[in-house]
Design a protein around this motif. Sequence first.
Motif, PDB file in Angstrom:
ATOM      1  N   LEU A   5      -9.996  10.212   3.826  1.00 11.60           N
ATOM      2  CA  LEU A   5      -8.934   9.966   4.283  1.00 11.60           C
ATOM      3  C   LEU A   5      -9.135  10.615   6.051  1.00 11.60           C
ATOM      4  CD1 LEU A   5      -7.455  12.316   1.549  1.00 11.60           C
ATOM      5  CD2 LEU A   5      -7.701   9.849   1.589  1.00 11.60           C
ATOM      6  N   LEU A   6      -8.495   9.524   6.467  1.00  8.45           N
ATOM      7  CA  LEU A   6      -8.578   9.685   8.108  1.00  8.45           C
ATOM      8  C   LEU A   6      -7.126  10.161   8.594  1.00  8.45           C
ATOM      9  CD1 LEU A   6     -10.365   6.492   9.042  1.00  8.45           C
ATOM     10  CD2 LEU A   6     -11.255   8.730   8.715  1.00  8.45           C
ATOM     11  N   SER A   7      -7.359  11.017   9.699  1.00 13.02           N
ATOM     12  CA  SER A   7      -5.817  11.583  10.286  1.00 13.02           C
ATOM     13  C   SER A   7      -5.548  10.500  11.210  1.00 13.02           C
ATOM     14  CB  SER A   7      -6.052  13.018  10.814  1.00 13.02           C
ATOM     15  OG  SER A   7      -7.167  13.143  11.889  1.00 13.02           O
ATOM     16  N   GLN A   8      -6.661   9.769  11.724  1.00  6.75           N
ATOM     17  CA  GLN A   8      -6.229   8.707  12.908  1.00  6.75           C
ATOM     18  C   GLN A   8      -7.030   7.360  12.574  1.00  6.75           C
ATOM     19  OE1 GLN A   8      -7.243  11.169  16.193  1.00  6.75           O
ATOM     20  NE2 GLN A   8      -5.602  10.120  17.315  1.00  6.75           N
ATOM     21  N   ALA A   9      -6.339   6.174  12.488  1.00 10.99           N
ATOM     22  CA  ALA A   9      -7.199   5.094  12.304  1.00 10.99           C
ATOM     23  C   ALA A   9      -8.371   4.993  13.306  1.00 10.99           C
ATOM     24  CB  ALA A   9      -6.090   3.844  12.494  1.00 10.99           C
ATOM     25  N   GLY A  10      -9.299   4.329  12.879  1.00 10.85           N
ATOM     26  CA  GLY A  10     -10.417   3.803  13.695  1.00 10.85           C
ATOM     27  C   GLY A  10     -11.390   4.968  13.856  1.00 10.85           C
ATOM     28  N   GLY A  11     -11.074   6.352  13.489  1.00 15.64           N
ATOM     29  CA  GLY A  11     -12.064   7.593  13.692  1.00 15.64           C
ATOM     30  C   GLY A  11     -13.308   7.343  12.861  1.00 15.64           C
ATOM     31  N   TYR A  12     -14.308   7.859  13.507  1.00 13.26           N
ATOM     32  CA  TYR A  12     -15.734   8.172  12.874  1.00 13.26           C
ATOM     33  C   TYR A  12     -16.058   6.739  12.343  1.00 13.26           C
ATOM     34  CZ  TYR A  12     -14.767  12.922  13.956  1.00 13.26           C
ATOM     35  OH  TYR A  12     -14.456  14.106  14.626  1.00 13.26           O
ATOM     36  N   ARG A  13     -15.851   5.634  13.107  1.00 12.77           N
ATOM     37  CA  ARG A  13     -16.344   4.257  12.528  1.00 12.77           C
ATOM     38  C   ARG A  13     -17.778   4.270  11.822  1.00 12.77           C
ATOM     39  NH1 ARG A  13     -14.877   3.192  17.477  1.00 12.77           N
ATOM     40  NH2 ARG A  13     -16.949   2.395  17.962  1.00 12.77           N
ATOM     41  N   ASP A  14     -18.813   4.881  12.603  1.00 11.60           N
ATOM     42  CA  ASP A  14     -20.099   4.827  11.935  1.00 11.60           C
ATOM     43  C   ASP A  14     -20.267   5.236  10.478  1.00 11.60           C
ATOM     44  OD1 ASP A  14     -20.297   4.457  14.810  1.00 11.60           O
ATOM     45  OD2 ASP A  14     -22.458   4.514  14.700  1.00 11.60           O
ATOM     46  N   ILE A  15     -19.405   6.265  10.029  1.00 14.06           N
ATOM     47  CA  ILE A  15     -19.481   7.060   8.941  1.00 14.06           C
ATOM     48  C   ILE A  15     -18.525   6.263   8.063  1.00 14.06           C
ATOM     49  CG2 ILE A  15     -18.735   9.024   7.751  1.00 14.06           C
ATOM     50  CD1 ILE A  15     -19.627  10.692   9.966  1.00 14.06           C
ATOM     51  N   GLN A  34      -3.749   7.197  18.668  1.00 13.75           N
ATOM     52  CA  GLN A  34      -5.327   7.385  18.812  1.00 13.75           C
ATOM     53  C   GLN A  34      -5.497   8.133  19.950  1.00 13.75           C
ATOM     54  OE1 GLN A  34      -7.728   4.204  17.814  1.00 13.75           O
ATOM     55  NE2 GLN A  34      -5.915   3.128  16.547  1.00 13.75           N
ATOM     56  N   GLY A  35      -6.650   8.410  20.075  1.00  9.54           N
ATOM     57  CA  GLY A  35      -7.305   9.378  21.202  1.00  9.54           C
ATOM     58  C   GLY A  35      -7.033  10.903  21.039  1.00  9.54           C
ATOM     59  N   MET A  36      -7.547  11.746  22.307  1.00 10.13           N
ATOM     60  CA  MET A  36      -7.488  12.959  21.818  1.00 10.13           C
ATOM     61  C   MET A  36      -6.018  13.669  21.825  1.00 10.13           C
ATOM     62  SD  MET A  36     -10.895  14.102  22.159  1.00 10.13           S
ATOM     63  CE  MET A  36     -10.521  15.681  22.484  1.00 10.13           C
TER      64      MET A  36
END
Length: 324
Positions: A5-15, A34-36
């Motif tokens: 479950l991601l709070s932002q799309a595209g986060g932590y892609r390698d995982i 997205q972003g900070m």
Amino acid sequence: MIHVLLSQAGGYRDITEYLRERGARVTVIGPDAQGMRGKAAIVLAMLSPKLLRCFGLWTREDRVLVVGWQALPLLALVKARLLPRPQRLLVMGCFVHGQRARRVADRLLRALRVPGLGFIAFSPGEARNLVQNVGMAQQDVHCHLWRQELDGRASQQDDDGSIFAGGFSNRDYDLLLDAAEPLPAPLVIVASQRNQIRQPGRGSTRILRDLPEAEFEGLLARSSVVAMPLRGLGEACGQSVLLRVLRHGKPLVATRHEAIEAYLGQDYPGFVPHDDVQAMRQALARALEQPARREELAQRVRLAAGRLEGRGEPGAEIEQFLLG
């Protein structure tokens, strides 16, 4: 089955991509931005109607990884039995740099603990806080060195004699300005619009804001020394810039902080105490003036990069935490 479950799309892609390729289901339960984000935006994101996507998503036999502060409302729903409690529920990516916000978050997390809950910490300070102040058992807090392959890769370039500093979280750029004031080297700072930085007192200092990643890394790649002025508090910070330092083998002068020590080692010779302008100035001057010192720092950075690469894929480590 594993759910991410991601709070932002595209986060932590390698995982997330590693887990998705092995059958995990990835669901975004926060807003599209997205972003900070600042604290107010994070709180508002917790109220995103996309949280409703969790209903009917998993069973009690599944394992769930929640990334970001969306974990708080989700834990509240599990605690209230409005969502089934999965066999394993791991929370990752909840960073706090303010002491008051940390105390509030700790009280909420302590109240919302459920059986099967665990955390993935990105710094020793975060792990220690979860045990001491949230009441988590040591075996339920897993330490992970974040090592995502960042976008914006720049080619190797010749040093231009400059000092480079960049990033948003937990930075003390005013201290760096004071430290660099008498130094002849130009200083380039690439910060966020949300960083409060006073006007520099010399013309050879440039302060840039929110550059594209390729431009950011290009400035880092051509610098002679990278400076990382961090405040003494806070948890995971400086790691995205550090990963770019590692892949370019740049000499680094940084405020001593546990999050950076975890990568470079406590005995890295480029650390200086926090809140110490003179120490930062002396360390930068020595690195700029002495090629042997620059090479010593760069060699230690290259060794750290090799150790990090030897840890293997980050997604595999997270999968072990979920299945353990």
